[in-house]
Each structure stands twice: as structure tokens, then as C-alpha cells.
Design a protein around this motif. Structure first.
Motif, PDB file in Angstrom:
ATOM      1  N   ASP A   5       3.667  15.600  -2.193  1.00  0.00           N
ATOM      2  CA  ASP A   5       4.526  15.877  -1.041  1.00  0.00           C
ATOM      3  C   ASP A   5       5.890  15.203  -1.190  1.00  0.00           C
ATOM      4  O   ASP A   5       6.385  14.549  -0.273  1.00  0.00           O
ATOM      5  CB  ASP A   5       3.854  15.442   0.266  1.00  0.00           C
ATOM      6  CG  ASP A   5       2.553  16.186   0.512  1.00  0.00           C
ATOM      7  OD1 ASP A   5       2.490  17.386   0.172  1.00  0.00           O
ATOM      8  OD2 ASP A   5       1.609  15.572   1.028  1.00  0.00           O
ATOM      9  N   ASP A   6       6.483  15.333  -2.371  1.00  0.00           N
ATOM     10  CA  ASP A   6       7.807  14.782  -2.701  1.00  0.00           C
ATOM     11  C   ASP A   6       7.871  13.255  -2.644  1.00  0.00           C
ATOM     12  O   ASP A   6       8.941  12.675  -2.522  1.00  0.00           O
ATOM     13  CB  ASP A   6       8.912  15.394  -1.832  1.00  0.00           C
ATOM     14  CG  ASP A   6      10.272  15.300  -2.515  1.00  0.00           C
ATOM     15  OD1 ASP A   6      10.323  15.434  -3.761  1.00  0.00           O
ATOM     16  OD2 ASP A   6      11.276  15.063  -1.822  1.00  0.00           O
ATOM     17  N   ARG A   7       6.711  12.607  -2.691  1.00  0.00           N
ATOM     18  CA  ARG A   7       6.648  11.137  -2.792  1.00  0.00           C
ATOM     19  C   ARG A   7       5.979  10.803  -4.111  1.00  0.00           C
ATOM     20  O   ARG A   7       5.048  11.484  -4.530  1.00  0.00           O
ATOM     21  CB  ARG A   7       5.810  10.544  -1.658  1.00  0.00           C
ATOM     22  CG  ARG A   7       6.461  10.646  -0.311  1.00  0.00           C
ATOM     23  CD  ARG A   7       5.686   9.897   0.757  1.00  0.00           C
ATOM     24  NE  ARG A   7       5.534   8.488   0.394  1.00  0.00           N
ATOM     25  CZ  ARG A   7       4.430   7.777   0.611  1.00  0.00           C
ATOM     26  NH1 ARG A   7       3.372   8.304   1.179  1.00  0.00           N
ATOM     27  NH2 ARG A   7       4.371   6.513   0.268  1.00  0.00           N
ATOM     28  N   TRP A   8       6.428   9.752  -4.747  1.00  0.00           N
ATOM     29  CA  TRP A   8       5.803   9.269  -5.973  1.00  0.00           C
ATOM     30  C   TRP A   8       4.872   8.122  -5.596  1.00  0.00           C
ATOM     31  O   TRP A   8       5.308   7.126  -5.014  1.00  0.00           O
ATOM     32  CB  TRP A   8       6.870   8.800  -6.964  1.00  0.00           C
ATOM     33  CG  TRP A   8       7.639   9.940  -7.554  1.00  0.00           C
ATOM     34  CD1 TRP A   8       8.822  10.450  -7.106  1.00  0.00           C
ATOM     35  CD2 TRP A   8       7.262  10.719  -8.685  1.00  0.00           C
ATOM     36  NE1 TRP A   8       9.214  11.494  -7.902  1.00  0.00           N
ATOM     37  CE2 TRP A   8       8.274  11.682  -8.889  1.00  0.00           C
ATOM     38  CE3 TRP A   8       6.179  10.699  -9.555  1.00  0.00           C
ATOM     39  CZ2 TRP A   8       8.235  12.611  -9.925  1.00  0.00           C
ATOM     40  CZ3 TRP A   8       6.137  11.623 -10.592  1.00  0.00           C
ATOM     41  CH2 TRP A   8       7.155  12.566 -10.770  1.00  0.00           C
ATOM     42  N   ALA A  40       0.812  -1.211   0.000  1.00  0.00           N
ATOM     43  CA  ALA A  40       0.000   0.000   0.000  1.00  0.00           C
ATOM     44  C   ALA A  40       0.851   1.268   0.000  1.00  0.00           C
ATOM     45  O   ALA A  40       0.414   2.307  -0.504  1.00  0.00           O
ATOM     46  CB  ALA A  40      -0.937  -0.004   1.204  1.00  0.00           C
ATOM     47  N   GLY A  41       2.051   1.187   0.532  1.00  0.00           N
ATOM     48  CA  GLY A  41       2.937   2.347   0.584  1.00  0.00           C
ATOM     49  C   GLY A  41       3.320   2.892  -0.776  1.00  0.00           C
ATOM     50  O   GLY A  41       3.801   4.020  -0.874  1.00  0.00           O
ATOM     51  N   PHE A  42       3.084   2.133  -1.833  1.00  0.00           N
ATOM     52  CA  PHE A  42       3.404   2.566  -3.188  1.00  0.00           C
ATOM     53  C   PHE A  42       2.174   3.098  -3.921  1.00  0.00           C
ATOM     54  O   PHE A  42       2.294   3.612  -5.029  1.00  0.00           O
ATOM     55  CB  PHE A  42       4.009   1.400  -3.989  1.00  0.00           C
ATOM     56  CG  PHE A  42       5.342   0.974  -3.453  1.00  0.00           C
ATOM     57  CD1 PHE A  42       6.516   1.545  -3.924  1.00  0.00           C
ATOM     58  CD2 PHE A  42       5.430   0.021  -2.446  1.00  0.00           C
ATOM     59  CE1 PHE A  42       7.743   1.160  -3.416  1.00  0.00           C
ATOM     60  CE2 PHE A  42       6.661  -0.368  -1.933  1.00  0.00           C
ATOM     61  CZ  PHE A  42       7.819   0.201  -2.410  1.00  0.00           C
ATOM     62  N   MET A  43       0.997   2.959  -3.315  1.00  0.00           N
ATOM     63  CA  MET A  43      -0.271   3.273  -3.976  1.00  0.00           C
ATOM     64  C   MET A  43      -0.920   4.515  -3.398  1.00  0.00           C
ATOM     65  O   MET A  43      -0.983   4.675  -2.176  1.00  0.00           O
ATOM     66  CB  MET A  43      -1.259   2.121  -3.763  1.00  0.00           C
ATOM     67  CG  MET A  43      -0.823   0.781  -4.237  1.00  0.00           C
ATOM     68  SD  MET A  43      -1.993  -0.439  -3.560  1.00  0.00           S
ATOM     69  CE  MET A  43      -1.690  -1.819  -4.626  1.00  0.00           C
ATOM     70  N   ALA A  44      -1.464   5.342  -4.265  1.00  0.00           N
ATOM     71  CA  ALA A  44      -2.325   6.433  -3.813  1.00  0.00           C
ATOM     72  C   ALA A  44      -3.646   5.828  -3.350  1.00  0.00           C
ATOM     73  O   ALA A  44      -3.991   4.699  -3.721  1.00  0.00           O
ATOM     74  CB  ALA A  44      -2.564   7.412  -4.965  1.00  0.00           C
ATOM     75  N   GLU A  45      -4.381   6.571  -2.538  1.00  0.00           N
ATOM     76  CA  GLU A  45      -5.673   6.077  -2.046  1.00  0.00           C
ATOM     77  C   GLU A  45      -6.629   5.752  -3.187  1.00  0.00           C
ATOM     78  O   GLU A  45      -7.459   4.854  -3.068  1.00  0.00           O
ATOM     79  CB  GLU A  45      -6.315   7.101  -1.108  1.00  0.00           C
ATOM     80  CG  GLU A  45      -5.617   7.230   0.233  1.00  0.00           C
ATOM     81  CD  GLU A  45      -5.702   5.968   1.081  1.00  0.00           C
ATOM     82  OE1 GLU A  45      -6.745   5.296   1.067  1.00  0.00           O
ATOM     83  OE2 GLU A  45      -4.709   5.660   1.773  1.00  0.00           O
ATOM     84  N   ASP A  46      -6.523   6.473  -4.303  1.00  0.00           N
ATOM     85  CA  ASP A  46      -7.440   6.271  -5.428  1.00  0.00           C
ATOM     86  C   ASP A  46      -6.876   5.339  -6.496  1.00  0.00           C
ATOM     87  O   ASP A  46      -7.400   5.267  -7.609  1.00  0.00           O
ATOM     88  CB  ASP A  46      -7.840   7.613  -6.036  1.00  0.00           C
ATOM     89  CG  ASP A  46      -6.648   8.477  -6.456  1.00  0.00           C
ATOM     90  OD1 ASP A  46      -5.503   8.175  -6.059  1.00  0.00           O
ATOM     91  OD2 ASP A  46      -6.870   9.478  -7.172  1.00  0.00           O
ATOM     92  N   TRP A  47      -5.827   4.571  -6.173  1.00  0.00           N
ATOM     93  CA  TRP A  47      -5.211   3.634  -7.117  1.00  0.00           C
ATOM     94  C   TRP A  47      -6.220   2.606  -7.600  1.00  0.00           C
ATOM     95  O   TRP A  47      -7.067   2.138  -6.834  1.00  0.00           O
ATOM     96  CB  TRP A  47      -4.039   2.916  -6.433  1.00  0.00           C
ATOM     97  CG  TRP A  47      -3.359   1.852  -7.253  1.00  0.00           C
ATOM     98  CD1 TRP A  47      -2.320   2.040  -8.117  1.00  0.00           C
ATOM     99  CD2 TRP A  47      -3.622   0.449  -7.256  1.00  0.00           C
ATOM    100  NE1 TRP A  47      -1.927   0.833  -8.660  1.00  0.00           N
ATOM    101  CE2 TRP A  47      -2.722  -0.156  -8.146  1.00  0.00           C
ATOM    102  CE3 TRP A  47      -4.550  -0.363  -6.601  1.00  0.00           C
ATOM    103  CZ2 TRP A  47      -2.692  -1.534  -8.401  1.00  0.00           C
ATOM    104  CZ3 TRP A  47      -4.540  -1.721  -6.854  1.00  0.00           C
ATOM    105  CH2 TRP A  47      -3.619  -2.294  -7.736  1.00  0.00           C
ATOM    106  N   VAL A  48      -6.106   2.256  -8.884  1.00  0.00           N
ATOM    107  CA  VAL A  48      -6.853   1.144  -9.464  1.00  0.00           C
ATOM    108  C   VAL A  48      -5.917   0.372 -10.365  1.00  0.00           C
ATOM    109  O   VAL A  48      -4.908   0.889 -10.849  1.00  0.00           O
ATOM    110  CB  VAL A  48      -8.104   1.593 -10.265  1.00  0.00           C
ATOM    111  CG1 VAL A  48      -9.137   2.250  -9.371  1.00  0.00           C
ATOM    112  CG2 VAL A  48      -7.738   2.486 -11.434  1.00  0.00           C
ATOM    113  N   ILE A  49      -6.271  -0.890 -10.586  1.00  0.00           N
ATOM    114  CA  ILE A  49      -5.563  -1.721 -11.550  1.00  0.00           C
ATOM    115  C   ILE A  49      -6.562  -2.166 -12.601  1.00  0.00           C
ATOM    116  O   ILE A  49      -7.692  -2.536 -12.291  1.00  0.00           O
ATOM    117  CB  ILE A  49      -4.861  -2.933 -10.884  1.00  0.00           C
ATOM    118  CG1 ILE A  49      -4.008  -3.679 -11.917  1.00  0.00           C
ATOM    119  CG2 ILE A  49      -5.853  -3.834 -10.170  1.00  0.00           C
ATOM    120  CD1 ILE A  49      -3.063  -4.701 -11.311  1.00  0.00           C
TER     121      ILE A  49
END
Length: 137
Positions: A121-124, A40-49
């Protein structure tokens, strides 16, 4: 070129390319960890696949991992990803091979993956992943 030069598509500078490529490799390692918080640390809250079966949300995907229904014993980039930066967005395209188990059934996949990341916020963080099977030669 600097990733902040314009909205036009372009390859990132060396340091940004290395940062984004490392991010892709780190996410692959997180997938094999089967740790939903790490993934989850790599995903935005609105991530979809998006896959052949349709669209799955971040919550749905992470619930499969948390339940143990979805595990990965291998997840690896083949070669280096193609990286294009568009201001505060980046598109990473790579070939991925992985071995997954869904509810105990093994699946071996060879796929092309396109991930769209946004800088917050400087995170990808990834907002979209799209996978398609690689052609067998």
C-alpha cells in the motif's frame, strides 16, 4: 532505472534511493527512541530478526523494548546503505554501530545489517533483518 522496470535486481532511481535511505535513518532514530509503537511502524507483522542467538519475532523484540529490558542509547548507520530493488521488494545492507542495554548490561555493537523491505500500500515495511558482527581490524 525505475524500481518497476523488471524483476531483475538493480539499484533504485534517485528519488527511490533517497526514500529508502531516509527510511533506514528514520528507523535508526526510532530504535534510539525506545518507543515500541514507533519502532513497530517500520516492521511488517511477520517481521523477524536473525542474529547469532537465532530468530526472534516482531512480538518478542517489541516486548523486550516495551518492558525496558532492551534499550538503545545509540544506533547509527556508518555511511550510506547499499540498496537493491526487486520490484516491490528492496534489500538494504549497511554497517550499523549501536549501544544497547539488555537488562541493564551495556553492549556496544558494530554490525552488518541486511534488511528486506516489501512495498505494501505504497509503504515500505521490513519483513526480515539479519545482523552479523563486523570484523574487527
Amino acid at each position: 532505472m525505475s524500481d518497476d522496470a523488471s524483476a531483475a535486481p538493480h539499484g533504485p532511481d534517485g528519488a527511490l534511493h533517497d526514500r529508502l535511505a531516509a527510511l533506514a535513518h528514520d528507523w535508526a532514530a526510532a530504535m534510539v527512541s525506545d518507543d515500541p509503537a514507533r519502532i513497530a511502524g517500520f516492521m511488517a507483522e511477520d517481521w523477524v530478526i536473525v542474529s547469532e542467538s537465532g530468530i526472534s519475532t516482531r512480538g518478542q523484540f517489541l516486548a523486550y523494548v516495551e518492558s525496558g529490558d532492551l534499550t538503545h542509547s545509540a544506533f547509527q548507520l556508518v555511511g550510506e546503505p547499499r540498496i537493491q530493488v526487486y520490484g516491490d521488494s528492496a534489500v538494504l545492507t549497511a554497517r550499523i554501530t549501536n549501544t544497547a542495554h539488555y537488562r541493564g548490561e551495556r553492549f556496544d555493537a558494530d554490525e552488518w545489517t541486511t534488511d528486506v523491505f516489501v512495498r505494501r500500500d505504497d509503504r515500505w515495511l521490513c519483513v526480515l533483518s539479519h545482523i552479523t558482527g563486523a570484523a574487527r581490524t
